[in-house]
Design a protein around this motif. Structure first.
Motif, PDB file in Angstrom:
ATOM      1  N   ARG A  66     -60.441  36.753 -77.548  1.00 36.74           N
ATOM      2  CA  ARG A  66     -60.117  36.438 -76.146  1.00 36.74           C
ATOM      3  C   ARG A  66     -61.195  38.137 -76.595  1.00 36.74           C
ATOM      4  O   ARG A  66     -59.485  38.527 -77.039  1.00 36.74           O
ATOM      5  CB  ARG A  66     -59.712  36.224 -75.308  1.00 36.74           C
ATOM      6  N   ALA A  67     -62.189  38.293 -75.927  1.00 35.18           N
ATOM      7  CA  ALA A  67     -61.770  40.263 -76.316  1.00 35.18           C
ATOM      8  C   ALA A  67     -61.391  41.033 -74.991  1.00 35.18           C
ATOM      9  O   ALA A  67     -62.118  40.627 -74.052  1.00 35.18           O
ATOM     10  CB  ALA A  67     -63.380  40.765 -76.307  1.00 35.18           C
ATOM     11  N   THR A  68     -60.294  40.709 -75.445  1.00 35.67           N
ATOM     12  CA  THR A  68     -59.461  41.659 -74.277  1.00 35.67           C
ATOM     13  C   THR A  68     -58.869  43.426 -74.696  1.00 35.67           C
ATOM     14  O   THR A  68     -59.104  43.898 -75.018  1.00 35.67           O
ATOM     15  CB  THR A  68     -57.920  40.913 -74.002  1.00 35.67           C
ATOM     16  N   LYS A  70     -55.697  43.834 -75.117  1.00 40.94           N
ATOM     17  CA  LYS A  70     -54.410  43.142 -76.370  1.00 40.94           C
ATOM     18  C   LYS A  70     -55.197  43.678 -78.032  1.00 40.94           C
ATOM     19  O   LYS A  70     -54.325  44.011 -78.648  1.00 40.94           O
ATOM     20  CB  LYS A  70     -54.273  41.768 -76.294  1.00 40.94           C
ATOM     21  N   ASP A  80     -60.103  53.592 -66.392  1.00 41.55           N
ATOM     22  CA  ASP A  80     -60.293  53.252 -65.234  1.00 41.55           C
ATOM     23  C   ASP A  80     -61.556  51.780 -65.146  1.00 41.55           C
ATOM     24  O   ASP A  80     -61.650  51.745 -64.204  1.00 41.55           O
ATOM     25  CB  ASP A  80     -60.689  54.428 -64.093  1.00 41.55           C
ATOM     26  N   PHE A  81     -61.800  52.280 -66.726  1.00 37.91           N
ATOM     27  CA  PHE A  81     -63.255  51.096 -66.204  1.00 37.91           C
ATOM     28  C   PHE A  81     -63.686  50.762 -67.846  1.00 37.91           C
ATOM     29  O   PHE A  81     -63.582  51.510 -68.525  1.00 37.91           O
ATOM     30  CB  PHE A  81     -64.607  51.942 -66.179  1.00 37.91           C
ATOM     31  N   PHE A  82     -63.503  49.190 -67.817  1.00 36.49           N
ATOM     32  CA  PHE A  82     -63.080  48.944 -69.488  1.00 36.49           C
ATOM     33  C   PHE A  82     -64.175  48.389 -69.820  1.00 36.49           C
ATOM     34  O   PHE A  82     -64.827  47.290 -69.165  1.00 36.49           O
ATOM     35  CB  PHE A  82     -61.942  47.543 -69.368  1.00 36.49           C
ATOM     36  N   TYR A  84     -65.578  46.780 -73.142  1.00 35.08           N
ATOM     37  CA  TYR A  84     -64.273  45.950 -74.187  1.00 35.08           C
ATOM     38  C   TYR A  84     -65.685  47.019 -75.702  1.00 35.08           C
ATOM     39  O   TYR A  84     -65.196  46.942 -76.759  1.00 35.08           O
ATOM     40  CB  TYR A  84     -64.513  44.472 -73.938  1.00 35.08           C
ATOM     41  N   ASP A 134     -67.056  38.081 -82.302  1.00 36.50           N
ATOM     42  CA  ASP A 134     -66.897  39.796 -81.144  1.00 36.50           C
ATOM     43  C   ASP A 134     -66.229  40.187 -81.344  1.00 36.50           C
ATOM     44  O   ASP A 134     -66.002  41.631 -80.760  1.00 36.50           O
ATOM     45  CB  ASP A 134     -66.559  38.450 -80.031  1.00 36.50           C
TER      46      ASP A 134
END
Lengths: 238, 238
Positions: A66-68, A70, A80-82, A84, A134
């Motif tokens: 998962r691309a998060t 973390k 304010d605006f993630f 990736y 990814d």
């Protein structure tokens, strides 16, 4: 087996192999599987020829797909605006990517050849391997704009897609139910050529045709090692 | 925008929409993203038209993408040799799949339309969505042999692939650097047609072309709702 495959029957000469570094990105849960056997055969053959082989055994590592958030060990570029992709790019440059990603990037950086070994899941790589792509092949590390495709940062490396299928060659032929394997491989090969060099457009096809029977390790060795040339004389056609 | 798109400018009639159930499988980390907006717009529009909409927000759910032994809550069919596909098939029939997979399968089973909303990562779905496909659409539930493609178990449902790209339409055209979006979508659409019905081969292409600009939600609504017909008159050509 289909008559469409043509595998050289003579053992290739091991020229230009010694000292090369190979990374095998491997995605199968069962060591005794065909994929496990192919991975083991590659490690053995390549080591015997003087290569230095590293394996990223994704399931054994419980690799995070998962691309998060973390993935970033420092403050975000924009909390304010993630985004990736942007965060990964900035984090790569700052050296604040998570340790598992940095570790894989080091392996890629050190490799001359990267082999992707996996079973085809839904006409593509298993999610755990997609997550590796990814997260590891981020902007700044693998490519940038306009440094992509012919100018990708990993163009000094080779990539080789080696996989097993759940059906026979006919199923993945032009007239087969699953459709031509060449089309199935298109996005995956596009990802590779975006930053790495693909050994040959025809090899993955041959792998799909060969690897479906469980007695093809020797042929695959020839295939894996091609005609003995480490690098094909011409660039892969795209 | 490229001149290759053609979007109907008249608002479609909402016939055959009320009472339909829609599942949106959504993969973006940022609610304020274009993907988030498109998901919200779909929820709003479809709800207004009398549909019952369910969203699987994969990142918010921290959905597990890895296909492992943890997916089975009872004894394995073969604990000496782990074959994920076979185990999933057996576990589905026995009702011993993990609860997160069963939950998603219930949502799929109840849906008339499944929308996949995501940003293109490496010419495909993000790993978290690939994991959803790998784990949820298992043999026995989504397909079997020979119950696949035209005979897939979910053929009474429609699937719609809606995504954003990092480049403009030209980049994904026949002569663009990334290559024709039709080829990029091939494996994904193959997965869909293996068990579900794809709304139209041309729609995902249109989505890719449209969704790349951030002011296309209205056009996308038309696109999403097609010409007002819930189901296209002809089966998708394959």
């Amino acid at each position: 087996m289909s008559g469409t495959t043509s595998v050289a029957m003579e053992d290739p000469q091991p020229r230009e192999m010694a000292g090369k570094r190979v990374l095998i990105v491997y995605a199968h849960q069962e060591p005794k599987s065909m994929n496990g056997s192919l991975k083991d055969a590659a490690v053995s053959e390549l080591s015997n020829r003087g290569c230095q082989v590293t394996v990223s055994d994704l399931y054994a590592m419980n690799f995070e797909p998962r691309a998060t958030k973390k993935d970033f060990t420092g403050p975000l570029n924009n909390s304010d605006f993630f985004n990736y992709g942007i965060e990964a790019h900035v984090a790569y440059k700052k050296g604040i990517l998570s340790s598992d990603v940095i570790e894989e990037q080091k392996k890629v950086q050190e490799a001359d050849l990267i082999i992707f070994q996996f079973p085809l899941y839904w006409f593509s790589v298993p999610a755990i391997m997609k997550g590796w792509m990814d997260r590891v092949l981020c902007q700044g590390f693998a490519f940038d704009f306009p440094e992509c495709f012919d100018r990708g940062f990993l163009q000094n490396k080779l990539a080789l897609v080696s996989f097993t299928t759940g059906g026979d060659a006919e199923l993945y032929s032009k007239t087969g139910l699953s459709g031509d394997i060449k089309y199935i491989l298109w996005p995956l090969q596009s990802s590779m050529v975006c930053c790495i060099s693909v050994v040959s457009k025809s090899w993955p096809l041959r792998s799909a045709l060969l690897l479906n029977t469980h007695q093809k390790i020797r042929e695959r060795r020839w295939w894996l090692l091609g005609q003995g040339d480490w690098r094909p004389s011409g660039k892969s056609s795209r």
